[in-house]
Design an enzyme around this catalytic site. Structure first.
Site, short mmCIF file in Angstrom:
data_model
loop_
_atom_site.label_atom_id
_atom_site.label_comp_id
_atom_site.label_asym_id
_atom_site.label_seq_id
_atom_site.Cartn_x
_atom_site.Cartn_y
_atom_site.Cartn_z
N ASP A 79 0.86 -1.18 0.00
CA ASP A 79 0.00 0.00 0.00
C ASP A 79 0.90 1.23 0.00
OD1 ASP A 79 -2.34 -1.52 0.09
OD2 ASP A 79 -2.30 -1.63 2.27
N ASP A 100 -6.76 -1.50 -4.66
CA ASP A 100 -7.84 -1.27 -3.69
C ASP A 100 -8.83 -0.25 -4.22
OD1 ASP A 100 -6.48 -2.99 -1.96
OD2 ASP A 100 -5.50 -1.34 -0.89
#
Length: 127
Positions: A79, A100
């Protein structure tokens, strides 16, 4: 980067959304692989042209592939986007990635599609 709001970071995530169910990489690889197969089947078996459905499935496919690739190559998801909206309970928002974002946008598209489908079935056709 936007100072105080948006930052590029490097966060590893061995779990799911918001870091839940950590250290279950094998489980998420299996679930992602199954989801990938289901989405591909839905995309290939389309009966009629439905842009909302196709875009939703394509975004979902992209998100699944992105996170699955990270899990297979690195053993975790990377991330790198961090937003801090400075609101309670979201200060900062957990880091996320493009995959995401694709999955989240796909869900929104599916919701919009479901409402549009109900409206279309209720309204009579005008010839």
């Amino acid at each position: 980067m936007i100072s105080g709001f948006f930052h590029l970071v490097n966060v590893t995530n061995t779990g799911a959304a918001f870091g839940s169910f950590r250290n279950n990489n094998t489980f998420f690889i299996v679930i992602s692989s199954i989801a990938l197969l289901i989405v591909v089947v839905f995309l290939l078996r389309r009966r009629s042209r439905d842009v909302w459905r196709d875009v939703s499935l394509a975004l979902l496919l992209a998100g699944i592939l992105g996170n699955l690739t990270d899990r297979l190559l690195y053993g975790h998801v990377i991330d790198f986007l961090l937003i801090d909206p400075h609101i309670p309970y979201a200060h900062p928002w957990p880091a996320f990635n493009v995959a995401d974002s694709c999955i989240s946008i796909a869900v929104v598209c599916f919701i919009i599609h479901s409402f549009r489908s109900k409206e279309a079935s209720r309204s009579p056709e005008i010839l």
